[in-house]
Design a protein around this motif. Structure first.
Motif, PDB file in Angstrom:
ATOM      1  N   TYR A  12      -5.268  14.209  -1.695  1.00 14.09           N
ATOM      2  CA  TYR A  12      -5.345  12.568  -2.092  1.00 14.09           C
ATOM      3  C   TYR A  12      -4.193  12.882  -3.379  1.00 14.09           C
ATOM      4  O   TYR A  12      -4.616  13.392  -4.563  1.00 14.09           O
ATOM      5  CB  TYR A  12      -6.600  12.212  -2.464  1.00 14.09           C
ATOM      6  N   SER A  14      -1.829   9.617  -4.180  1.00 12.78           N
ATOM      7  CA  SER A  14      -1.292   8.514  -4.236  1.00 12.78           C
ATOM      8  C   SER A  14      -1.081   7.620  -5.441  1.00 12.78           C
ATOM      9  O   SER A  14      -0.300   7.126  -5.951  1.00 12.78           O
ATOM     10  CB  SER A  14      -1.289   7.606  -2.978  1.00 12.78           C
ATOM     11  N   ALA A  40      -0.934  -4.136   1.612  1.00 12.35           N
ATOM     12  CA  ALA A  40      -0.706  -3.189   2.244  1.00 12.35           C
ATOM     13  C   ALA A  40      -0.825  -3.198   3.612  1.00 12.35           C
ATOM     14  O   ALA A  40      -0.584  -2.214   4.641  1.00 12.35           O
ATOM     15  CB  ALA A  40      -1.375  -1.890   1.990  1.00 12.35           C
ATOM     16  N   VAL A  42      -3.589  -3.203   5.507  1.00 13.66           N
ATOM     17  CA  VAL A  42      -4.488  -2.333   6.115  1.00 13.66           C
ATOM     18  C   VAL A  42      -5.463  -3.175   7.330  1.00 13.66           C
ATOM     19  O   VAL A  42      -5.841  -3.969   6.935  1.00 13.66           O
ATOM     20  CB  VAL A  42      -5.573  -1.756   4.930  1.00 13.66           C
ATOM     21  N   TRP A 100     -10.853   2.322   2.527  1.00 13.92           N
ATOM     22  CA  TRP A 100      -9.549   1.892   2.669  1.00 13.92           C
ATOM     23  C   TRP A 100      -8.710   3.434   2.522  1.00 13.92           C
ATOM     24  O   TRP A 100      -7.939   3.456   1.513  1.00 13.92           O
ATOM     25  CB  TRP A 100      -8.963   1.103   1.821  1.00 13.92           C
ATOM     26  N   LYS A 101      -8.493   4.070   3.626  1.00 12.57           N
ATOM     27  CA  LYS A 101      -8.055   5.379   3.944  1.00 12.57           C
ATOM     28  C   LYS A 101      -6.529   5.182   3.692  1.00 12.57           C
ATOM     29  O   LYS A 101      -5.960   6.267   2.849  1.00 12.57           O
ATOM     30  CB  LYS A 101      -8.130   5.979   4.930  1.00 12.57           C
ATOM     31  N   GLU A 102      -5.765   4.291   4.040  1.00 13.24           N
ATOM     32  CA  GLU A 102      -4.392   4.144   3.558  1.00 13.24           C
ATOM     33  C   GLU A 102      -4.103   4.061   2.238  1.00 13.24           C
ATOM     34  O   GLU A 102      -2.978   4.501   1.873  1.00 13.24           O
ATOM     35  CB  GLU A 102      -3.871   2.781   4.324  1.00 13.24           C
ATOM     36  N   GLU A 104      -6.226   5.368  -0.177  1.00 12.50           N
ATOM     37  CA  GLU A 104      -7.032   6.627  -0.573  1.00 12.50           C
ATOM     38  C   GLU A 104      -8.108   5.955  -1.354  1.00 12.50           C
ATOM     39  O   GLU A 104      -8.418   6.547  -2.663  1.00 12.50           O
ATOM     40  CB  GLU A 104      -6.177   7.684  -1.143  1.00 12.50           C
TER      41      GLU A 104
END
Length: 214
Positions: A12, A14, A40, A42, A100-102, A104
């Protein structure tokens, strides 16, 4: 050959989450992240894990959908007679987790739970698609049923019953508010040195802000 589970990992890197950049109030901080996650695009950003526990401490978790939030807390709707509803009757405390993995990011919430006023549940129920409203009457949520055909028959029976009128909210269905006493914001960072900022409600109603080790 399939990759070993233990070898699945992601680095990670970002974003950061620093004390100088956060809001003094966790709901305001959640609003900032919520605006960013919507921007984003998501998928299903309002999907959250809801963890409850019975009076004897037996935990249970499942995915539900956030349907609103403000300075008072976080809202979801369900069948009051479902397994989670039964646990909340016994032990009106819960935990929520967003991932929210997009971006991180993860948000973890612990709080006290109460039912929404009937008028608020009525208003939301009437905003739902007609099929969802009928389904709330047809499904004895969390109970054992004979088969899929039994459920579809109940749905058809209810659909016929309400064919010439609006579908009212069932008395066993409505909303809950999770009033937070702790909210943690997690931002993925390099080498697993993640940023973790925790807001804890103090007795005087103020929020205490602390950084946690990853």
């Amino acid at each position: 050959m399939n990759k070993a589970i233990a070898d699945i990992r992601k680095e990670y890197a970002s974003e950061t989450l620093l004390e100088k950049d956060i809001a003094a109030d966790p709901i305001q901080q959640f609003q900032r992240w919520w605006t960013q996650v919507l921007a984003a695009e998501v998928p299903e950003p309002n999907a959250m894990i809801l963890a409850t526990a019975s009076a004897d401490g037996l935990p249970s978790a499942r995915i539900v959908l956030l349907k609103g939030f403000d300075e008072n807390g976080f809202v979801f709707f369900t069948n009051y007679q479902s397994f989670k509803g039964t646990q909340l009757d016994e032990n009106p405390k819960a935990s929520l987790v967003f991932f929210w993995k997009e971006l991180e990011r993860q948000v973890r919430i612990m709080g006290l739970v109460s039912k929404l006023p009937a008028a608020e549940s009525d208003a939301y129920f009437q905003s739902r698609p007609i099929g969802s409203r009928i389904g709330a009457w047809a499904s004895p949520q969390s109970q054992v049923i004979e088969n899929r055909e039994w459920l579809e028959q109940k749905f058809d029976e209810r659909k016929a019953e309400f064919s010439n009128e609006d579908v009212p909210r069932p008395p066993h269905w409505g909303g809950y508010m999770v009033k937070p006493v702790m909210i943690e914001f997690w931002q993925g960072r390099y080498s697993r040195l993640h940023d973790r900022i925790q807001y804890t409600m103090e007795e005087n109603g103020a929020w205490k802000i602390e950084r946690l080790a990853p």
